[in-house]
Enzyme design. Structure first.
Site, PDB file in Angstrom:
ATOM      1  N   GLY A 126      23.581  -7.103   6.644  1.00 54.16           N
ATOM      2  CA  GLY A 126      22.431  -6.806   5.777  1.00 54.16           C
ATOM      3  C   GLY A 126      21.611  -8.036   5.439  1.00 54.16           C
ATOM      4  O   GLY A 126      21.980  -9.165   5.767  1.00 54.16           O
ATOM      5  N   GLY A 172      20.998 -10.673   3.527  1.00 52.51           N
ATOM      6  CA  GLY A 172      21.677 -11.432   2.486  1.00 52.51           C
ATOM      7  C   GLY A 172      20.789 -12.507   1.887  1.00 52.51           C
ATOM      8  O   GLY A 172      21.032 -13.007   0.801  1.00 52.51           O
ATOM      9  N   LYS A 216      12.098 -14.943   3.171  1.00 50.16           N
ATOM     10  CA  LYS A 216      13.415 -15.413   3.589  1.00 50.16           C
ATOM     11  C   LYS A 216      13.832 -16.539   2.654  1.00 50.16           C
ATOM     12  O   LYS A 216      13.166 -17.565   2.592  1.00 50.16           O
ATOM     13  CB  LYS A 216      13.379 -15.892   5.035  1.00 50.16           C
ATOM     14  CG  LYS A 216      14.760 -16.290   5.560  1.00 50.16           C
ATOM     15  CD  LYS A 216      14.792 -16.293   7.062  1.00 50.16           C
ATOM     16  CE  LYS A 216      16.111 -16.852   7.582  1.00 50.16           C
ATOM     17  NZ  LYS A 216      16.106 -16.948   9.048  1.00 50.16           N
ATOM     18  N   ASP A 250      24.352 -17.844  -1.276  1.00 48.41           N
ATOM     19  CA  ASP A 250      23.428 -17.894  -2.410  1.00 48.41           C
ATOM     20  C   ASP A 250      22.083 -17.190  -2.194  1.00 48.41           C
ATOM     21  O   ASP A 250      21.267 -17.126  -3.102  1.00 48.41           O
ATOM     22  CB  ASP A 250      23.169 -19.362  -2.800  1.00 48.41           C
ATOM     23  CG  ASP A 250      22.638 -20.184  -1.631  1.00 48.41           C
ATOM     24  OD1 ASP A 250      22.309 -19.582  -0.575  1.00 48.41           O
ATOM     25  OD2 ASP A 250      22.550 -21.416  -1.760  1.00 48.41           O
ATOM     26  N   GLY A 251      21.838 -16.718  -0.988  1.00 45.28           N
ATOM     27  CA  GLY A 251      20.569 -16.021  -0.738  1.00 45.28           C
ATOM     28  C   GLY A 251      19.370 -16.942  -0.630  1.00 45.28           C
ATOM     29  O   GLY A 251      18.223 -16.488  -0.572  1.00 45.28           O
ATOM     30  N   ARG A 254       7.772 -14.081   6.220  1.00 49.02           N
ATOM     31  CA  ARG A 254       7.722 -13.621   7.607  1.00 49.02           C
ATOM     32  C   ARG A 254       6.907 -12.331   7.676  1.00 49.02           C
ATOM     33  O   ARG A 254       6.871 -11.546   6.723  1.00 49.02           O
ATOM     34  CB  ARG A 254       9.124 -13.332   8.129  1.00 49.02           C
ATOM     35  CG  ARG A 254      10.105 -14.443   7.849  1.00 49.02           C
ATOM     36  CD  ARG A 254      11.298 -14.335   8.752  1.00 49.02           C
ATOM     37  NE  ARG A 254      12.220 -13.257   8.397  1.00 49.02           N
ATOM     38  CZ  ARG A 254      13.446 -13.160   8.927  1.00 49.02           C
ATOM     39  NH1 ARG A 254      13.848 -14.037   9.833  1.00 49.02           N
ATOM     40  NH2 ARG A 254      14.252 -12.176   8.583  1.00 49.02           N
ATOM     41  N   ASP A 289      22.827  -8.510  15.135  1.00 46.27           N
ATOM     42  CA  ASP A 289      21.993  -8.383  13.929  1.00 46.27           C
ATOM     43  C   ASP A 289      20.745  -9.247  14.055  1.00 46.27           C
ATOM     44  O   ASP A 289      19.851  -9.149  13.216  1.00 46.27           O
ATOM     45  CB  ASP A 289      22.779  -8.770  12.672  1.00 46.27           C
ATOM     46  CG  ASP A 289      23.371 -10.170  12.757  1.00 46.27           C
ATOM     47  OD1 ASP A 289      24.103 -10.440  13.720  1.00 46.27           O
ATOM     48  OD2 ASP A 289      23.086 -10.995  11.882  1.00 46.27           O
ATOM     49  N   ASN A 290      20.683 -10.082  15.074  1.00 44.64           N
ATOM     50  CA  ASN A 290      19.497 -10.917  15.282  1.00 44.64           C
ATOM     51  C   ASN A 290      18.701 -10.472  16.500  1.00 44.64           C
ATOM     52  O   ASN A 290      17.911 -11.251  17.042  1.00 44.64           O
ATOM     53  CB  ASN A 290      19.916 -12.387  15.431  1.00 44.64           C
ATOM     54  CG  ASN A 290      20.507 -12.946  14.138  1.00 44.64           C
ATOM     55  OD1 ASN A 290      20.251 -12.415  13.056  1.00 44.64           O
ATOM     56  ND2 ASN A 290      21.285 -13.991  14.253  1.00 44.64           N
ATOM     57  N   ASP A 297      14.647 -13.998  13.550  1.00 48.65           N
ATOM     58  CA  ASP A 297      15.698 -14.795  12.903  1.00 48.65           C
ATOM     59  C   ASP A 297      15.874 -16.168  13.536  1.00 48.65           C
ATOM     60  O   ASP A 297      16.867 -16.449  14.198  1.00 48.65           O
ATOM     61  CB  ASP A 297      17.036 -14.037  12.887  1.00 48.65           C
ATOM     62  CG  ASP A 297      17.111 -13.083  11.706  1.00 48.65           C
ATOM     63  OD1 ASP A 297      16.075 -12.907  11.030  1.00 48.65           O
ATOM     64  OD2 ASP A 297      18.186 -12.524  11.460  1.00 48.65           O
TER      65      ASP A 297
END
Ligand code: AMP
Ligand code: MG
Length: 522
Positions: A97, A99, A120, A132-133, A190, A267-268, A277
């Protein structure tokens, strides 16, 4: 006024919990979550062409600095983090997901085109797992510059609107050696038609949630692939074929320009066939098919330059498995996967012909394949800069001694003294074969050179240049990133006075972290 209308949010099920806590999210395509505020958002870079495309001001306003720093939202925005899974380095990783990404909304541009705006590095989401995002300036600048460079190179990609410094430090361990240190934090905005990934479909399939899988696939087709027709098992198969085709094209585009993604986990992988990504990516300097920029990938070199096309096929196999419950025809899916190899081989031949300045003709297929194969062999006979070799190839002419024939390529060699004896002879012999073959096309040399220069870029965002620009930007000197972005807008044009942006990697950068190697720690 800027209008937002998010079809993803409108059409697909949301996480029932509105709590921003880290957890497994089932039965939902996304979780509504607001960015975490930052102390002092400052726009460090702004991409006016993307702003114009979106109908935004030519230079950033304070309001946009606040929005893109995550401190404010505009009317109509419903910020969310998407839920997806993925295979990482060949293993199923379960739920991943967004993150450290939050989509602000789908913007309806003045021309009615729709663009997703995504931050992002805006702070934690339910998908942040143990992290930490946030994102650091270094990786954010790399993403902004490289995605814009890719666009101007003509490679399918997500784009970038802005780089915003947060005014807050983020702690990172660059080399994973226990030496964590604070670095300036930043957020990239993005922009893409969609950030849907292979992993978006893999997650519900892995949970046997066929209802959600079907909703996601139907949404994707009706929204992004309407020409494939109304959703049905036949349409789903055509959808897979189209994703396969786009992926093969993308892999050959990466080969053409010498791009190594570095983390081709499922996922990329964009369902639209975009480069997505940007993390520990790199650009080939010395041609080496086994080169990977990602230190995390060094043991297996799974995502090395030369492996990208076959890894993409493996990723497509994962996607096929995910779509299987909707299609139910194993043989048909396998047939598409088999076609991938042929498609990629055909794309490669056509791409390499353009790089070598040869016109396509079936009667030359065999000879051209041999020229291509021997080109790669020649390129490893001495360390040769991939970009400069192909760029200067257009200036190589006939009727000369070995040394004279090879001389226009001098700039491309990292160890010029090695280019003598057998190495020189081998290079010259290959060049003679190439020129003899090109002569049979009957094309005027100027026309051939112009076509080659429109395929072989001169300016690519080399890693060591990024390091220099990152240092300047971190010290508040913003003119450098601006100049670089300007140069990268015309990668195929010789730009007087801009030679520093085309120079091959200097020796000091050969083993320097960030210049030759990168970690996922961004
Ligand atoms: P990547 O390989 O960078 O695409 O990231 C893989 C997964 O890790 C994704 O789910 C990301 O959202 C998540 N991730 C990476 N970095 C961070 C971070 N700093 N904070 C939260 N999640 C992250
Ligand atoms: Mg990712």
């Amino acid at each position: 006024m800027t209008r937002f209308d998010d079809r993803f949010v409108r059409s697909l099920p949301a996480d029932e919990s509105a709590e921003n806590t880290i957890r497994q999210v089932r039965g939902a395509a996304y979780s509504k979550v607001a960015p975490t505020k930052v102390p002092n958002p400052q726009v460090l870079a702004w991409v006016p062409e993307v702003a114009a495309m979106l109908g935004l001001p030519a230079s950033p306003t304070n309001e946009w600095a606040q929005v893109l720093g995550g401190n404010a939202t505009l009317e109509g925005m419903v910020p969310y983090a998407a839920c997806y899974g993925g295979h990482q380095f060949g293993n199923w990783a379960g739920q991943l997901g967004d993150g450290r990404a939050i989509t602000l909304g789908e913007l309806v541009a003045p021309d009615e085109a729709r663009w997703e705006l995504q931050l992002k590095g805006p702070g934690q989401t339910p998908y942040s797992r143990r992290a930490d995002g946030r994102a650091v300036l270094r990786s954010s600048l790399r993403e902004l510059v490289c995605s814009e460079a890719m666009f101007h190179l003509g490679v399918p990609t997500t784009r970038a609107l802005a780089l915003v410094g947060t005014g807050e430090d983020v702690v990172r361990d660059l080399l994973y050696d226990g030496n964590a240190r604070p670095e300036p934090g930043a957020i990239t905005t993005r922009v893409a038609k969609s950030f849907l990934r292979f992993g978006t479909y893999e997650l519900p399939a892995s949970r046997n949630d066929v209802a959600l899988l079907k909703r996601l696939v139907d949404f994707t087709i009706t929204t992004h692939f309407p020409s494939l027709g109304a959703p049905s098992p036949e349409t789903y198969l055509r959808f897979f074929e189209e994703v396969t085709r786009r992926t093969a094209v993308l892999m050959m585009e990466w080969q053409r320009v010498g791009f190594v993604h570095g983390v081709m986990n499922t996922d990329n992988m964009s369902i639209l066939g975009l480069t997505i990504d940007y993390g520990p990516y790199g650009w080939l300097e010395g041609f080496d098919p086994s080169w990977t920029p990602n230190t995390t990938d060094l043991p297996g070199r799974r995502y090395a330059f030369g492996n990208q096309p076959s890894v993409a096929q493996w990723n497509l196999l994962c996607l096929a498995n995910a779509l299987f419950p909707l299609i139910g025809d194993e043989k048909a899916l396998e047939a598409v996967l088999d076609q991938y190899s042929e498609l990629a081989a055909a794309e490669q031949l056509s791409m390499m012909r353009r790089k070598l300045g040869l016109l396509a003709a079936e009667e030359h297929d065999r000879e051209d394949r041999e020229l291509m194969r021997d080109c790669f062999r020649t390129l490893v006979s001495t360390e040769t800069d991939y970009t400069l070799f192909f760029r200067r190839l257009a200036t190589v002419s006939t009727d000369a001694s070995d040394a004279q024939l090879v001389a226009p390529l001098a700039e491309a060699f990292y160890a010029p003294a090695e280019v003598s004896g057998d190495v020189l002879e081998g290079l010259a012999a290959w060049l003679r074969r190439l020129l003899a073959r090109a002569a049979r096309d009957g094309r005027a040399p100027e026309a051939r050179a112009a076509a080659m220069n429109a395929t072989n870029p001169l300016y690519v965002p080399r890693n060591y240049l990024a390091q220099t620009v990152i240092s300047a930007t971190a010290q508040g000197e913003l003119s450098m990133v601006r100049e670089w972005l300007e140069v990268l807008k015309r990668p195929y044009d010789e730009q007087p006075g801009k030679g520093v942006w085309a120079a091959k990697r200097p020796e000091w950068a050969r083993h320097q972290p960030g210049s030759s190697m990168l970690s996922c720690s961004s």
